[in-house]
Motif scaffolding. Structure first.
Motif, PDB file in Angstrom:
ATOM      1  N   GLY A 207       0.799  -1.214   0.000  1.00  0.00           N
ATOM      2  CA  GLY A 207       0.000   0.000   0.000  1.00  0.00           C
ATOM      3  C   GLY A 207       0.836   1.270   0.000  1.00  0.00           C
ATOM      4  N   GLY A 208       2.151   1.126  -0.219  1.00  0.00           N
ATOM      5  CA  GLY A 208       3.015   2.302  -0.250  1.00  0.00           C
ATOM      6  C   GLY A 208       3.338   2.863   1.114  1.00  0.00           C
ATOM      7  N   THR A 209       3.187   2.063   2.179  1.00  0.00           N
ATOM      8  CA  THR A 209       3.403   2.567   3.534  1.00  0.00           C
ATOM      9  C   THR A 209       4.836   3.033   3.745  1.00  0.00           C
ATOM     10  OG1 THR A 209       1.706   1.074   4.388  1.00  0.00           O
ATOM     11  CG2 THR A 209       3.224   2.018   5.983  1.00  0.00           C
ATOM     12  N   VAL A 210       5.810   2.193   3.365  1.00  0.00           N
ATOM     13  CA  VAL A 210       7.215   2.553   3.560  1.00  0.00           C
ATOM     14  C   VAL A 210       7.573   3.773   2.720  1.00  0.00           C
ATOM     15  CG1 VAL A 210       9.599   1.758   3.348  1.00  0.00           C
ATOM     16  CG2 VAL A 210       7.839   0.183   4.162  1.00  0.00           C
ATOM     17  N   LEU A 211       7.083   3.817   1.483  1.00  0.00           N
ATOM     18  CA  LEU A 211       7.343   4.973   0.621  1.00  0.00           C
ATOM     19  C   LEU A 211       6.743   6.241   1.217  1.00  0.00           C
ATOM     20  CD1 LEU A 211       8.381   6.242  -1.965  1.00  0.00           C
ATOM     21  CD2 LEU A 211       6.275   5.503  -3.116  1.00  0.00           C
ATOM     22  N   ALA A 212       5.545   6.149   1.775  1.00  0.00           N
ATOM     23  CA  ALA A 212       4.913   7.318   2.398  1.00  0.00           C
ATOM     24  C   ALA A 212       5.752   7.819   3.571  1.00  0.00           C
ATOM     25  CB  ALA A 212       3.500   6.968   2.865  1.00  0.00           C
ATOM     26  N   MET A 213       6.303   6.894   4.360  1.00  0.00           N
ATOM     27  CA  MET A 213       7.156   7.300   5.484  1.00  0.00           C
ATOM     28  C   MET A 213       8.453   7.929   5.000  1.00  0.00           C
ATOM     29  SD  MET A 213       6.693   4.596   8.590  1.00  0.00           S
ATOM     30  CE  MET A 213       6.712   3.102   7.632  1.00  0.00           C
ATOM     31  N   PHE A 214       9.032   7.381   3.917  1.00  0.00           N
ATOM     32  CA  PHE A 214      10.230   7.982   3.343  1.00  0.00           C
ATOM     33  C   PHE A 214       9.962   9.406   2.897  1.00  0.00           C
ATOM     34  CE2 PHE A 214      12.719   4.006   2.530  1.00  0.00           C
ATOM     35  CZ  PHE A 214      13.894   4.477   3.070  1.00  0.00           C
ATOM     36  N   LEU A 215       8.846   9.605   2.224  1.00  0.00           N
ATOM     37  CA  LEU A 215       8.509  10.947   1.759  1.00  0.00           C
ATOM     38  C   LEU A 215       8.284  11.890   2.938  1.00  0.00           C
ATOM     39  CD1 LEU A 215       6.123  10.123  -1.223  1.00  0.00           C
ATOM     40  CD2 LEU A 215       8.453  11.030  -1.330  1.00  0.00           C
ATOM     41  N   LEU A 216       7.639  11.409   3.989  1.00  0.00           N
ATOM     42  CA  LEU A 216       7.453  12.240   5.187  1.00  0.00           C
ATOM     43  C   LEU A 216       8.805  12.639   5.764  1.00  0.00           C
ATOM     44  CD1 LEU A 216       5.622  13.472   7.380  1.00  0.00           C
ATOM     45  CD2 LEU A 216       5.758  11.272   8.582  1.00  0.00           C
ATOM     46  N   LEU A 217       9.725  11.699   5.863  1.00  0.00           N
ATOM     47  CA  LEU A 217      11.061  11.982   6.392  1.00  0.00           C
ATOM     48  C   LEU A 217      11.814  12.958   5.504  1.00  0.00           C
ATOM     49  CD1 LEU A 217      13.532  11.455   8.221  1.00  0.00           C
ATOM     50  CD2 LEU A 217      13.995   9.418   6.830  1.00  0.00           C
ATOM     51  N   LEU A 218      11.883  12.664   4.205  1.00  0.00           N
ATOM     52  CA  LEU A 218      12.677  13.481   3.293  1.00  0.00           C
ATOM     53  C   LEU A 218      12.122  14.892   3.151  1.00  0.00           C
ATOM     54  CD1 LEU A 218      13.332  10.848   0.479  1.00  0.00           C
ATOM     55  CD2 LEU A 218      14.723  11.357   2.489  1.00  0.00           C
ATOM     56  N   LEU A 219      10.813  15.000   2.985  1.00  0.00           N
ATOM     57  CA  LEU A 219      10.214  16.323   2.829  1.00  0.00           C
ATOM     58  C   LEU A 219      10.285  17.124   4.126  1.00  0.00           C
ATOM     59  CD1 LEU A 219       7.125  15.388   0.623  1.00  0.00           C
ATOM     60  CD2 LEU A 219       9.254  16.495  -0.091  1.00  0.00           C
ATOM     61  N   SER A 220      10.173  16.465   5.274  1.00  0.00           N
ATOM     62  CA  SER A 220      10.301  17.170   6.554  1.00  0.00           C
ATOM     63  C   SER A 220      11.715  17.704   6.725  1.00  0.00           C
ATOM     64  CB  SER A 220       9.952  16.231   7.711  1.00  0.00           C
ATOM     65  OG  SER A 220       8.606  15.814   7.644  1.00  0.00           O
ATOM     66  N   MET A 221      12.724  16.900   6.361  1.00  0.00           N
ATOM     67  CA  MET A 221      14.109  17.374   6.434  1.00  0.00           C
ATOM     68  C   MET A 221      14.337  18.544   5.487  1.00  0.00           C
ATOM     69  SD  MET A 221      16.313  13.831   6.780  1.00  0.00           S
ATOM     70  CE  MET A 221      17.869  14.728   7.045  1.00  0.00           C
ATOM     71  N   LEU A 222      13.761  18.454   4.300  1.00  0.00           N
ATOM     72  CA  LEU A 222      13.904  19.548   3.329  1.00  0.00           C
ATOM     73  C   LEU A 222      13.239  20.818   3.848  1.00  0.00           C
ATOM     74  CD1 LEU A 222      14.974  20.304   0.545  1.00  0.00           C
ATOM     75  CD2 LEU A 222      12.786  19.581  -0.414  1.00  0.00           C
ATOM     76  N   ILE A 223      12.065  20.683   4.466  1.00  0.00           N
ATOM     77  CA  ILE A 223      11.387  21.841   5.061  1.00  0.00           C
ATOM     78  C   ILE A 223      12.252  22.448   6.161  1.00  0.00           C
ATOM     79  CG2 ILE A 223       9.415  22.526   6.489  1.00  0.00           C
ATOM     80  CD1 ILE A 223       7.762  20.454   4.900  1.00  0.00           C
ATOM     81  N   GLY A 224      12.822  21.584   7.025  1.00  0.00           N
ATOM     82  CA  GLY A 224      13.705  22.076   8.083  1.00  0.00           C
ATOM     83  C   GLY A 224      14.904  22.827   7.527  1.00  0.00           C
ATOM     84  N   TRP A 225      15.466  22.322   6.449  1.00  0.00           N
ATOM     85  CA  TRP A 225      16.612  22.996   5.823  1.00  0.00           C
ATOM     86  C   TRP A 225      16.205  24.360   5.281  1.00  0.00           C
ATOM     87  CZ3 TRP A 225      21.779  22.489   5.303  1.00  0.00           C
ATOM     88  CH2 TRP A 225      22.404  23.201   4.284  1.00  0.00           C
ATOM     89  N   LEU A 226      15.058  24.432   4.641  1.00  0.00           N
ATOM     90  CA  LEU A 226      14.635  25.672   3.995  1.00  0.00           C
ATOM     91  C   LEU A 226      14.275  26.766   4.998  1.00  0.00           C
ATOM     92  CD1 LEU A 226      12.437  24.214   1.099  1.00  0.00           C
ATOM     93  CD2 LEU A 226      14.762  25.149   0.942  1.00  0.00           C
ATOM     94  N   ILE A 227      13.794  26.387   6.197  1.00  0.00           N
ATOM     95  CA  ILE A 227      13.401  27.412   7.171  1.00  0.00           C
ATOM     96  C   ILE A 227      14.572  27.858   8.042  1.00  0.00           C
ATOM     97  CG2 ILE A 227      11.056  26.501   7.290  1.00  0.00           C
ATOM     98  CD1 ILE A 227      11.762  25.264   9.995  1.00  0.00           C
ATOM     99  N   GLY A 228      15.754  27.268   7.836  1.00  0.00           N
ATOM    100  CA  GLY A 228      16.883  27.510   8.728  1.00  0.00           C
ATOM    101  C   GLY A 228      17.582  28.836   8.575  1.00  0.00           C
ATOM    102  N   GLY A 229      17.215  29.637   7.566  1.00  0.00           N
ATOM    103  CA  GLY A 229      17.878  30.917   7.401  1.00  0.00           C
ATOM    104  C   GLY A 229      19.205  30.799   6.667  1.00  0.00           C
ATOM    105  N   PRO A 230      20.040  31.832   6.735  1.00  0.00           N
ATOM    106  CA  PRO A 230      21.273  31.857   5.937  1.00  0.00           C
ATOM    107  C   PRO A 230      22.405  30.969   6.472  1.00  0.00           C
ATOM    108  CG  PRO A 230      21.103  33.846   7.272  1.00  0.00           C
ATOM    109  CD  PRO A 230      19.821  33.096   7.461  1.00  0.00           C
ATOM    110  N   GLU A 231      22.412  30.652   7.774  1.00  0.00           N
ATOM    111  CA  GLU A 231      23.518  29.881   8.342  1.00  0.00           C
ATOM    112  C   GLU A 231      23.321  28.385   8.071  1.00  0.00           C
ATOM    113  OE1 GLU A 231      24.375  30.642  12.403  1.00  0.00           O
ATOM    114  OE2 GLU A 231      24.159  32.815  12.216  1.00  0.00           O
TER     115      GLU A 231
END
Length: 460
Positions: free
Chosen positions: A195-219
């Protein structure tokens, strides 16, 4: 197994939370609060954006109810002490890393009751499991955290001397925990795949990390810390919730698998980040950094997906007889759940639903009625069933209402089924179950002892 995983997990959590408290003083927390824009972006991302992302993923993939609940809980509850095992690599922003872990840990405590109330279903609706859950969070998370902050304020010299040995103890406990749970994590992968469960979790992890990176400012160091702190959801709190509020289900498997994904992904992320900084000290275009980081995040996801693929041969179908159930077996016989799950293995697990779904207050007009609540379907999916025949001599026990109830509730849970429908075309149509190793078609019908009017027609 030398040590049971749960006591080891509790010990690790308590030690790390105490260590975070020791590292965090009033000045460092004040510095985090003073960075108002950064703090606002962090809270917005963790409390609104990522929960919305989890909701989107849960409704995009054909997940079973347990996987849906697990992913929604992970998305809703941020902050985990495991993050400090990685963010402390950011030497120039170590105080910020500890303070941010402290803040997100407090947020996770606040978000827990909200997340539980927002769930589409609660396996245990009485207050006792929730009270035990709150007591557990207080004992292993809030209390050690507050004790560490108190010691850093009252006995700062003692606190500073305890940080290094406690960090070492926490690291050893973490490594030992990962080793002791290796078989459990492998079983969790097998239990929830499909049912794509593992893929859904991967996307949650990867996109959450990307969001964290983008909100981190210039440093970049700040971005590095927020990428990990945001991507590493509170698997520990979700495990506690699954244990006390969703007993007899597979919800607890979701955070176990998420740990298996987020630990190697973040380890690789920080190792490559550190190497990249050393090899390329000169200024690099920001767009190039984003592309490189995104590729790094996708690499472990791709390799893990490849490792999880099964060979083309060995397709397994498990067939059972009638499921004549009148209640949610998980709640009345929880000890039977792991036994049944152990028997039901395969790519396809089939049963005949020998009953009809009845909503609260609905009763059969005759004594022969075999009625069951919608939650019994959740029990079947927890056991491992993924293919149902709905055609039998009890399908019409509630007349048209029962047929519509059963169709609605099975469709809501995305369970593949055949045998009944709103007309003869739907009732006689084949249903298809798609699995990673093949597709199975089911056509179902019934004959004998069929209640008058139960036969499907062109318009009913």
């Amino acid at each position: 197994m030398l040590v049971k995983p749960l006591p080891l997990l509790n010990f690790f959590v308590a030690v790390v939370m105490f260590s975070i408290g020791l590292r965090t003083n009033g000045r460092e927390l004040l510095n985090v609060v003073r960075e108002r824009a950064l703090l606002a972006r962090t809270l917005l991302a963790n409390c609104l954006v990522i929960p919305a992302l989890g909701f989107l993923l849960a409704h995009t993939f054909p997940l079973n109810p347990d996987a849906t609940i697990g992913i929604l809980l992970l998305a809703a509850i941020p902050g985990t002490p495991i993050a400090l095992q990685f963010t402390r690599m950011a030497k120039t922003r170590l105080a910020f890393a500890a303070a941010m872990t402290f803040v997100l840990s407090l947020v996770s405590i606040a978000m827990t009751p909200i997340a539980i109330e927002a769930m589409p279903q609660i396996a245990q609706r009485n207050q006792r499991p929730v009270l035990i859950l709150i007591a557990t969070i207080a004992l292993y998370i809030a209390l050690p955290l507050c004790a560490g902050v108190w010691m850093s304020r009252v006995l700062p010299e003692v606190a500073s001397r305890l940080v290094v040995p406690l960090s070492l103890i926490a690291t050893v406990a973490f490594v030992f925990l990962m080793w002791e749970t290796r078989l459990v994590r492998r079983q969790a992968f097998n239990a929830i795949r499909g049912g794509g469960t593992v893929l859904a979790m991967f996307l949650l992890l990867l996109l959450s990390m990307l969001i964290g990176w983008l909100i981190g400012g210039p440093e970049r160091e700040t971005r590095r810390i927020l990428a990990t702190s945001t991507g590493m959801r509170s698997v520990i709190v979700v495990l506690y919730i699954a244990r006390y509020c969703f007993t007899g289900s597979n919800v607890f498997m979701v955070p176990i698998v998420y740990v298996s994904l987020m630990v190697p992904t973040n380890l690789l992320f920080h190792l490559v980040f550190t190497g990249f900084q050393k090899l390329r000290p000169a200024k690099v275009p920001e767009g190039a950094i984003r592309i490189v980081l995104l590729l790094l995040l996708l690499t472990p996801a791709y390799s893990q997906n490849v490792n999880q693929r099964e060979p083309e041969h060995g397709f397994t179908i498990t067939l059972t007889g009638q499921s004549m159930i009148r209640s949610d077996i998980r709640s009345i016989a929880p000890s039977a759940v792991p036994v049944i799950q152990g028997l039901l293995k395969g790519d396809v697990v089939f049963t005949n639903l020998e009953c009809t779904i009845a909503e609260s207050g609905e009763t059969a007009h005759e004594d022969r009625g075999f009625l069951t609540p919608p939650e019994s379907l959740d029990a079947l999916t927890t056991f491992g069933f993924n293919l149902l025949s709905l055609a039998n001599n009890h399908a019409f026990d509630l007349k048209v209402t029962g047929i519509q109830n059963t169709l609605r509730e099975t469709d809501r849970r995305k369970i593949v089924h055949a045998g009944t429908g709103n007309n003869v075309g739907e009732a006689s149509a084949a249903a298809y179950l798609h699995t990673p190793r093949g597709t199975v078609a089911l056509i179902a019908s019934a004959s004998g002892l069929i209640m008058a009017g139960g036969r499907a027609t062109a318009d009913r």
